[in-house]
Design a protein around this motif. Structure first.
Motif, mmCIF file in Angstrom:
data_model
loop_
_atom_site.group_PDB
_atom_site.id
_atom_site.type_symbol
_atom_site.label_atom_id
_atom_site.label_comp_id
_atom_site.label_asym_id
_atom_site.label_seq_id
_atom_site.Cartn_x
_atom_site.Cartn_y
_atom_site.Cartn_z
ATOM 1 N N HIS A 27 0.722 -1.236 0.041
ATOM 2 C CA HIS A 27 -0.032 0.054 -0.013
ATOM 3 C C HIS A 27 0.697 1.142 0.107
ATOM 4 C CE1 HIS A 27 -3.264 2.525 0.822
ATOM 5 N NE2 HIS A 27 -2.926 2.904 1.824
ATOM 6 N N LEU A 85 -1.424 -1.105 11.995
ATOM 7 C CA LEU A 85 -2.897 -1.192 11.715
ATOM 8 C C LEU A 85 -3.272 -1.728 10.249
ATOM 9 C CD1 LEU A 85 -5.915 -1.829 13.046
ATOM 10 C CD2 LEU A 85 -6.390 0.755 12.248
ATOM 11 N N VAL A 87 -5.656 -4.142 7.650
ATOM 12 C CA VAL A 87 -6.716 -5.131 7.165
ATOM 13 C C VAL A 87 -6.590 -5.545 5.961
ATOM 14 C CG1 VAL A 87 -9.420 -5.197 7.109
ATOM 15 C CG2 VAL A 87 -8.408 -4.045 9.105
ATOM 16 N N ARG A 92 -11.810 -5.241 4.101
ATOM 17 C CA ARG A 92 -11.955 -3.694 4.350
ATOM 18 C C ARG A 92 -13.482 -3.213 4.404
ATOM 19 N NH1 ARG A 92 -6.585 -1.862 1.658
ATOM 20 N NH2 ARG A 92 -5.164 -3.218 2.812
ATOM 21 N N ASN A 93 -13.935 -2.156 5.073
ATOM 22 C CA ASN A 93 -15.073 -1.479 5.277
ATOM 23 C C ASN A 93 -16.124 -2.674 5.806
ATOM 24 O OD1 ASN A 93 -14.339 1.006 4.318
ATOM 25 N ND2 ASN A 93 -14.079 0.064 2.254
ATOM 26 N N GLN A 94 -15.659 -3.182 6.837
ATOM 27 C CA GLN A 94 -16.505 -4.356 7.555
ATOM 28 C C GLN A 94 -16.417 -4.238 8.840
ATOM 29 O OE1 GLN A 94 -15.933 -8.375 5.714
ATOM 30 N NE2 GLN A 94 -15.685 -7.308 4.131
ATOM 31 N N GLY A 95 -15.892 -3.259 9.361
ATOM 32 C CA GLY A 95 -15.689 -2.688 10.914
ATOM 33 C C GLY A 95 -14.543 -3.625 11.524
ATOM 34 N N ALA A 97 -11.169 -2.958 11.400
ATOM 35 C CA ALA A 97 -10.198 -2.213 12.137
ATOM 36 C C ALA A 97 -10.970 -1.515 13.296
ATOM 37 C CB ALA A 97 -9.680 -0.910 11.107
ATOM 38 N N ARG A 98 -12.144 -1.137 13.305
ATOM 39 C CA ARG A 98 -12.703 -0.583 14.457
ATOM 40 C C ARG A 98 -12.698 -1.972 15.622
ATOM 41 N NH1 ARG A 98 -15.933 3.415 15.742
ATOM 42 N NH2 ARG A 98 -16.207 3.959 13.745
ATOM 43 N N ASN A 124 -1.141 8.981 3.102
ATOM 44 C CA ASN A 124 -2.139 7.699 3.468
ATOM 45 C C ASN A 124 -3.399 8.348 3.752
ATOM 46 O OD1 ASN A 124 -3.300 5.283 3.558
ATOM 47 N ND2 ASN A 124 -1.637 4.345 4.998
ATOM 48 N N GLN A 126 -6.373 7.669 2.730
ATOM 49 C CA GLN A 126 -7.431 6.597 3.193
ATOM 50 C C GLN A 126 -7.420 6.200 4.811
ATOM 51 O OE1 GLN A 126 -6.025 2.639 2.461
ATOM 52 N NE2 GLN A 126 -7.951 1.958 1.452
ATOM 53 N N GLY A 129 -8.438 9.187 6.989
ATOM 54 C CA GLY A 129 -10.080 9.213 7.002
ATOM 55 C C GLY A 129 -10.569 8.306 7.808
ATOM 56 N N ALA A 130 -10.136 7.056 7.772
ATOM 57 C CA ALA A 130 -10.441 5.888 8.716
ATOM 58 C C ALA A 130 -10.123 6.260 10.091
ATOM 59 C CB ALA A 130 -9.872 4.441 8.330
ATOM 60 N N TYR A 131 -9.069 6.710 10.475
ATOM 61 C CA TYR A 131 -8.558 7.157 11.808
ATOM 62 C C TYR A 131 -9.418 8.309 12.270
ATOM 63 C CZ TYR A 131 -4.411 4.188 11.570
ATOM 64 O OH TYR A 131 -3.685 3.143 11.343
ATOM 65 N N SER A 133 -12.549 8.853 11.538
ATOM 66 C CA SER A 133 -13.844 8.059 11.749
ATOM 67 C C SER A 133 -13.649 7.317 13.171
ATOM 68 C CB SER A 133 -14.357 7.124 10.641
ATOM 69 O OG SER A 133 -14.434 7.960 9.531
HETATM 70 C C1 LIG Z 1 -7.089 2.008 7.030
HETATM 71 C C2 LIG Z 1 -7.779 0.341 7.316
HETATM 72 C C3 LIG Z 1 -7.058 -0.237 8.517
HETATM 73 C C4 LIG Z 1 -9.154 0.440 7.532
HETATM 74 O O1 LIG Z 1 -9.647 -0.761 7.976
HETATM 75 P P1 LIG Z 1 -11.167 -1.285 7.748
HETATM 76 O O2 LIG Z 1 -11.383 -2.648 8.493
HETATM 77 O O3 LIG Z 1 -11.422 -1.010 6.284
HETATM 78 O O4 LIG Z 1 -11.944 -0.162 8.749
HETATM 79 P P2 LIG Z 1 -13.236 -0.241 9.266
HETATM 80 O O5 LIG Z 1 -14.025 -1.027 8.286
HETATM 81 O O6 LIG Z 1 -13.497 -0.717 10.779
HETATM 82 O O7 LIG Z 1 -13.829 1.280 9.195
HETATM 83 C C5 LIG Z 1 -13.574 2.136 10.360
HETATM 84 C C6 LIG Z 1 -14.219 3.507 10.322
HETATM 85 O O8 LIG Z 1 -13.204 4.117 9.076
HETATM 86 C C7 LIG Z 1 -14.133 4.536 7.990
HETATM 87 N N1 LIG Z 1 -13.306 4.281 6.796
HETATM 88 C C8 LIG Z 1 -12.675 3.279 6.361
HETATM 89 N N2 LIG Z 1 -11.901 3.668 5.113
HETATM 90 C C9 LIG Z 1 -12.145 4.788 4.990
HETATM 91 C C10 LIG Z 1 -11.586 5.602 4.020
HETATM 92 N N3 LIG Z 1 -10.998 5.259 3.128
HETATM 93 N N4 LIG Z 1 -11.762 6.698 4.268
HETATM 94 C C11 LIG Z 1 -12.533 7.164 5.355
HETATM 95 N N5 LIG Z 1 -13.138 6.545 6.258
HETATM 96 C C12 LIG Z 1 -12.878 5.400 6.197
HETATM 97 C C13 LIG Z 1 -15.222 3.711 7.856
HETATM 98 O O9 LIG Z 1 -16.443 3.988 7.494
HETATM 99 C C14 LIG Z 1 -15.490 3.431 9.555
HETATM 100 O O10 LIG Z 1 -16.269 4.501 10.074
HETATM 101 P P3 LIG Z 1 -17.527 4.533 10.623
HETATM 102 O O11 LIG Z 1 -17.932 3.205 11.377
HETATM 103 O O12 LIG Z 1 -17.944 5.603 11.169
HETATM 104 O O13 LIG Z 1 -18.575 4.264 9.188
HETATM 105 C C15 LIG Z 1 -7.545 -0.370 6.029
HETATM 106 O O14 LIG Z 1 -8.098 0.450 5.008
HETATM 107 C C16 LIG Z 1 -6.097 -0.895 5.598
HETATM 108 O O15 LIG Z 1 -5.667 -1.803 6.116
HETATM 109 N N6 LIG Z 1 -5.604 0.018 4.740
HETATM 110 C C17 LIG Z 1 -4.200 -0.140 4.504
HETATM 111 C C18 LIG Z 1 -3.163 -0.403 5.463
HETATM 112 C C19 LIG Z 1 -2.939 0.953 6.237
HETATM 113 O O16 LIG Z 1 -2.910 2.063 5.452
HETATM 114 N N7 LIG Z 1 -2.924 1.153 7.256
HETATM 115 C C20 LIG Z 1 -2.566 1.907 8.352
HETATM 116 C C21 LIG Z 1 -1.226 2.439 8.243
HETATM 117 S S1 LIG Z 1 -1.002 3.897 9.439
#
Ligand SMILES: CC(C)(COP(=O)(O)OP(=O)(O)OC[C@H]1O[C@@H](n2cnc3c(N)ncnc32)[C@H](O)[C@@H]1OP(=O)(O)O)[C@@H](O)C(=O)NCCC(=O)NCCS
Length: 168
Positions: A27, A85, A87, A92-95, A97-98, A124, A126, A129-131, A133
């Protein structure tokens, strides 16, 4: 939707977690268009993680009995950091990471920490944004680089902190 179960990392998870580490490196290679990130054996980063003195815990998330995600807790000089962290792309997008972050946060609360940090690379979006959230919505330290490497590297000029414009 399948349920997510988080448990402590154990030795039989090694191959699956090393593969997740390679996906994490891939990634980063992709977002920086830099195939050399992580070197010839990117899975070695996982070996280094396991051997690191700062490593204070590792957890895996299982979906339908298979490892779908990995989280770790580093503690250095009393400061806790979520690292890594990752996934699996198929989950992904199934909770997942949460669920992992909930467990790491719970561990930090139990240990009496008043915050948990995470240090994604600025490219990063993506993950950032996830963090956000997931509740990481306060910026702590900002690491600035004076770039000495290859001049071909192209930076994106869209980061603003206060009224200061920076690249990522
Ligand atoms: C970042 C990552 C860990 C998220 O994992 P995930 O299992 O898909 O995340 P979740 O499904 O638990 O989502 C958690 C929250 O983040 C949000 N989210 C997930 N991906 C997102 C994105 N690309 N942009 C914005 N928000 C995002 C979800 O909507 C959710 O919020 P909500 O419950 O309020 O809707 C995953 O995309 C990943 O492994 N990415 C590649 C590796 C990486 O970059 N890791 C981080 C290195 S620091």
């Amino acid at each position: 939707m399948s349920s997510v179960e988080v448990r402590a990392y154990a030795e039989p998870d090694y191959d699956a977690c090393r593969a997740l580490w390679v996906m994490l490196t891939d990634h980063h290679r992709e977002i920086y268009d830099a195939p050399n990130i992580g070197g010839d054996d990117p899975g070695k980063g996982f070996d280094d993680f396991l051997a690191d003195d700062r490593m204070n815990g590792a957890w895996v998330a299982e979906v339908d009995g298979a490892v779908a995600g990995l989280a770790g807790l580093y503690v250095a000089h009393g400061a806790p950091e979520l690292e890594p962290l990752v996934v699996h792309p198929g989950h992904r997008n199934q909770g997942v990471a949460r669920a992992l972050v909930d467990v790491v946060t719970g561990e930090c609360r139990t240990r009496g920490f008043s915050y948990l940090s995470v240090n994604p690379v600025a490219r990063n979006l993506q993950a950032i944004g996830a963090y956000k959230s997931l509740g990481f919505d306060v910026v702590g330290d900002v690491e600035l680089l004076l770039w000495l490497g290859d001049r071909e590297r192209r930076w994106i000029d869209d980061v603003v902190i206060g009224d200061i414009r920076l690249q990522r």
